[in-house]
Design an enzyme around this catalytic site. Structure first.
Site, PDB file in Angstrom:
ATOM      1  N   ALA A 233       0.830  -1.202   0.000  1.00 28.07           N
ATOM      2  CA  ALA A 233       0.000   0.000   0.000  1.00 28.07           C
ATOM      3  C   ALA A 233       0.864   1.251   0.000  1.00 28.07           C
ATOM      4  CB  ALA A 233      -0.917   0.000   1.212  1.00 28.07           C
ATOM      5  N   GLU A 237       2.851   0.791  -6.810  1.00 27.49           N
ATOM      6  CA  GLU A 237       3.588  -0.041  -7.763  1.00 27.49           C
ATOM      7  C   GLU A 237       3.325   0.320  -9.220  1.00 27.49           C
ATOM      8  OE1 GLU A 237       0.433  -0.798  -5.952  1.00 27.49           O
ATOM      9  OE2 GLU A 237       1.780  -2.252  -5.042  1.00 27.49           O
ATOM     10  N   ASP A 279      23.630  27.717 -30.295  1.00 27.75           N
ATOM     11  CA  ASP A 279      24.599  28.010 -31.346  1.00 27.75           C
ATOM     12  C   ASP A 279      23.968  29.017 -32.299  1.00 27.75           C
ATOM     13  OD1 ASP A 279      26.922  27.665 -32.969  1.00 27.75           O
ATOM     14  OD2 ASP A 279      25.767  26.346 -34.271  1.00 27.75           O
ATOM     15  N   ASP A 661      -6.271   2.287 -10.050  1.00 35.04           N
ATOM     16  CA  ASP A 661      -5.388   3.455 -10.083  1.00 35.04           C
ATOM     17  C   ASP A 661      -4.729   3.680 -11.431  1.00 35.04           C
ATOM     18  OD1 ASP A 661      -5.991   3.864  -7.516  1.00 35.04           O
ATOM     19  OD2 ASP A 661      -3.974   3.608  -6.705  1.00 35.04           O
TER      20      ASP A 661
END
Length: 840
Positions: A233, A237, A279, A661
């Site tokens: 938790a 992950e 440049d 999630d």
């Protein structure tokens, strides 16, 4: 072999392992190992799947970037004219060895470092090596060296090979790249810090739970499983995979603004760039000499307003007294463009009015010439024209003017008086003050041969390497965004300052510094002067690296742009190296993080705007994941500390983290609202935390809210039963009721459902913390709508399908229960609306 060594590319296995080098991944590996020891094989497989998915996406994207770069490379290998035993043959440049004699001619690339044995009007363009846009005159005396990968623009010569491959000057610069360490991007550092914090949190949680298990005399193996649940938790992950996927999907958006991304993390680094070191030649300018001002018939004018009839001698003189080659292109043949850039600029001026040298020479053939020589600084050609003859001279204004006795005005030849001479010199000073390269043209009408005395002055042509039209707007956009533009060039100081002033980079000459000055400064003095400098001129490759390093030591995040080999070390030393894709050298592209496919300086501004939006989207994803996971931790930790059963099983947490999630977090990462008005704000600091600007408060607030409603859902049934029975609501009574596995299963189902669905509502609000959900354009982010409905459907799946009920240990819910739990789950969205209202 006469080739430059390329960096060895890691094998597929090495690339895959490199993607695993992250503290977050290490935590997941430990969690997977412990799950295996406890025979929780389902949990182990889910964690390992996420780890492999993250690595696979990273390797896949790097491969796509490399293939795109390969497509930009030239298909043909360089070739050389080798002179051997009096014979000249064309051979691959890679086969040359020291001591070989090589022939040079206009249009050829110098195949190796050479010591010149002969040089006839030889000019070599060395901008890829030195950054100087004007070709360098070569001879067998002081300027008797030619360098690999430079281009012959004029004349011819022969040279002996003195160095090949990595021993050449360009090879030495390429070798400097190996000594430049690749720095981590700000996001990589923040995620690494976050991984360390989460590692500590995981260990502390496990220790705390072990102590609680001993004090409460709980089942230690059971508490170990619970500890793993809490560790899982604590670690989002899905975060590494989400960040990688967001960056990977952002790459396709970068392609739409003509930017190829070689390293995924460099996308977000763009968002905090505070200094763009650019440049000049080929980046801010077009790397193509162009006539920008003319002086003829006593007035200054733009070349486009010239009249081919009224100004015929002015155009004819510059076109005929010219060895450049410029022809029209057509269906049957390609246009030819060959020769010295200044001569081609004069041919371009005439071509704009339909006058071409090869066509003009049909009616005015060349009968004689005096070639250009460095000592005379002039060239003269002799032409026949409709029964008469004329001589034209082109060269240094001072040298040509000294030889003029007459002046062409209103089509007539008039004596060149001192007053007119002074006027011409004032114009010359004006042109030179604007850093223009000026050539004069004169003629000798009715000549019997080539003449260089008693000439008739015709006019002046002022040339420059013009700025890219869109570069000026990009510099202004950078200023509004708090990004400093700094020009770094090998050109002379006056030329560099003129371009910088035109672009709005510098206003005063004091804002310029030369490479010689830079070499004489200590680190401390340079640090003090750095904020006032906007132009570094006449610098060498090692100077560019020092400039980039000085800005980085001063706390700036630096983007370096360039196209030449001389730019490569500084491209690699910068936080973000940006190479030009069309005209850039392969060495520069290999050293860079991004490659612009249109060589357009303004594209960098678009890329930075996208980079800022991408970082904000990633930050939203991270805060969403952390606040959601924080809610899970508090939910479980509070229950265990109180001595009641765990509200969630390990499989519940993995299901929520990896399914519910992941899609919402990805939808937040690609949200279109992440591109609004970010170029009106200053860049973020290198040290800025992911929790800055209210991020920590957002994480804690929503985490506590999700924990509160999840715990409320978990305790709802036993508290309700105690109240109905008239029993006191105590921890002992709650624990006694939850000893019933059927009731505990339903309570866990309530908590599981609310925890999952509340995060879906939370994701919707996280799209924009400053805007009401009723004002958001939800159809602009269809992935979020899909994520919400897919997540909701998956939560239905685990409570309504018997097979999944068995796996997750849930129970069937009635419609009334679903309605009640959905309203409770919507609390994060109600909180969002209250916060927006309070802010207003």
């Amino acid at each position: 072999m006469n080739v430059l060594e390329e960096e060895k590319k890691p094998r597929l296995a090495g690339r895959f392992l490199e993607q695993l080098n992250s503290p977050l991944i290490y935590i997941l590996m430990v969690a997977a190992a412990v799950s295996a020891l406890l025979r929780e094989y389902g949990d182990m497989m889910i964690i390992l799947t996420v780890i492999c998915l993250n690595s696979f996406i990273g390797v896949l994207q790097e491969g796509k970037a490399e293939r795109a770069l390969e497509a930009l490379k030239k298909l043909s290998s360089p070739r050389a004219l080798l002179k051997e035993q009096g014979r000249i043959m064309e051979v691959p440049a890679a086969s040359l060895i020291p001591g070989d004699i090589v022939c040079l001619e206009a249009g050829r690339q110098v195949p190796a470092d050479l010591l010149l044995k002969s040089a006839v009007n030889l000019k070599i363009e060395e901008s890829a090596l030195t950054g100087e846009s004007v070709p360098v005159e070569k001879d067998t005396g002081k300027h008797n060296r030619a360098y690999m990968s430079t281009n012959v623009t004029y004349g011819r010569g022969e040279g002996m090979v003195t160095a090949i491959g990595m021993d050449t000057e360009i090879g030495k610069i390429a070798g400097m790249l190996k000594n430049t360490r690749q720095e981590k991007t700000p996001l990589q550092k923040r995620l690494a810090d976050l991984g360390k914090i989460l590692s500590v949190v995981s260990v502390i949680l496990c220790v705390v739970l072990f102590l609680i298990a001993v004090l409460q005399r709980r089942n230690v193996p059971e508490m170990l499983i619970t500890a793993i649940s809490l560790a899982v938790a604590a670690v989002p992950e899905g975060l590494p995979a989400i960040v990688t996927m967001v960056l990977a999907l952002s790459v396709s958006r970068m392609v739409r603004v003509n930017t190829i991304v070689k390293r995924l993390p460099s996308v977000e680094t763009l968002g905090c760039v505070s200094v763009v070191c650019s440049d000049k030649t080929g980046t801010l300018t077009q790397n193509r000499m162009t006539v920008v001002k003319c002086f003829t018939e006593g007035r200054i004018c733009r070349p486009e307003v010239l009249d081919p009839k009224k100004n015929s001698h002015f155009m004819r003189g510059f076109v005929l007294c010219n060895d450049g080659e410029l022809t029209r292109g057509g269906k049957a043949k390609e246009a030819v463009r060959l020769g010295d850039p200044t001569e081609l600029a004069l041919l371009d001026m005439a071509a704009a009015h339909g006058i071409y040298r090869h066509e003009l020479e049909r009616s005015m053939p060349r009968r004689g010439e005096i070639p250009f020589e460095s000592s005379r600084k002039m060239m003269t050609t002799f032409h026949s024209c409709q029964g008469s003859q004329i001589s034209y001279t082109k060269g240094s204004p001072d040298e040509v003017l000294e030889r003029c006795r007459f002046l062409l005005k209103e089509g007539r030849q008039m004596p060149l008086e001192q007053r007119e001479k002074k006027k011409i010199r004032r114009v010359l000073e004006l042109f030179s003050g604007e850093a223009l390269r000026v050539l004069a043209v004169a003629m000798y009408p009715d000549a019997d041969r080539t003449r260089e005395q008693e000439l008739t002055f015709v006019g002046l042509a002022g040339m420059a390497d013009p700025v890219r039209p869109e570069a000026r707007a990009a510099v202004e956009e950078f200023r509004e965004a708090g990004v400093k533009t700094v020009m770094v060039t090998g050109d002379r100081e006056d030329t560099a300052f003129a371009i910088a002033r035109e672009l709005g980079i510098a206003k005063k000459a004091e804002e310029c510094m030369t490479g010689e000055e830079l070499s004489g400064l200590s680190e401390e003095v340079l640090k003090k002067r750095l904020p006032q400098i906007r132009v570094f001129a006449h610098v060498a490759p090692e100077h560019k690296v020092r400039i980039v390093s000085a800005y980085r030591k001063a706390g700036e995040i630096v983007a370096m742009t360039g196209d030449g080999v001389n730019d490569a070390p500084s491209l690699k030393a910068a936080d973000v190296g940006v190479a030009m894709g069309l005209n850039g050298t392969d060495v520069a592209k290999n050293a860079s993080d991004l490659v612009l496919t249109d060589d357009n300086f303004a594209t960098i501004a678009k890329a930075i705007a996208l980079g800022r939006g991408i970082y904000e989207n990633i930050k939203k994803s991270v805060l969403f994941l952390l606040s959601s996971n924080f809610g899970e931790i508090i939910t479980m930790l509070a229950a265990i500390a109180l001595g009641i059963p765990s509200p969630l099983k390990p499989s519940h947490i993995l299901w929520i983290n990896l399914i519910t999630d992941s899609l919402p977090a990805l939808a937040l990462g690609v949200d279109p609202s992440g591109n609004r008005n970010y170029m009106k704000r200053p860049p973020r600091s290198r040290e800025e935390s992911l929790f800055a600007h209210g991020g920590l408060g957002c994480t804690v607030l929503y985490g506590l809210l999700i924990a509160f409603i999840s715990t409320t859902a978990f305790l709802q049934l036993p508290i309700g039963q105690l109240l109905r029975e008239g029993s006191p609501v105590t921890l002992r009574n709650l624990e006694g009721l939850m000893a019933d596995r059927v009731l505990l299963g339903r309570c866990q189902t309530y908590a599981f459902t609310v925890l999952g669905i509340s995060q879906l509502f939370h994701a919707v609000g996280m799209r924009d913390v400053e805007t009401s959900v009723f004002r958001m354009k939800h159809f602009n982010n269809r992935l979020m709508l899909l994520a919400f409905f897919v997540g909701f459907s998956l939560q239905l799946l685990v409570t309504e399908i018997p097979y999944f009920i068995g796996i997750f240990g849930t129970c069937h819910l009635e419609l009334s229960e679903w309605l009640m739990l959905t309203v409770l789950s919507a609390m994060p969205l109600f909180a969002h609306e209250l916060l927006v209202l309070f802010e207003r």
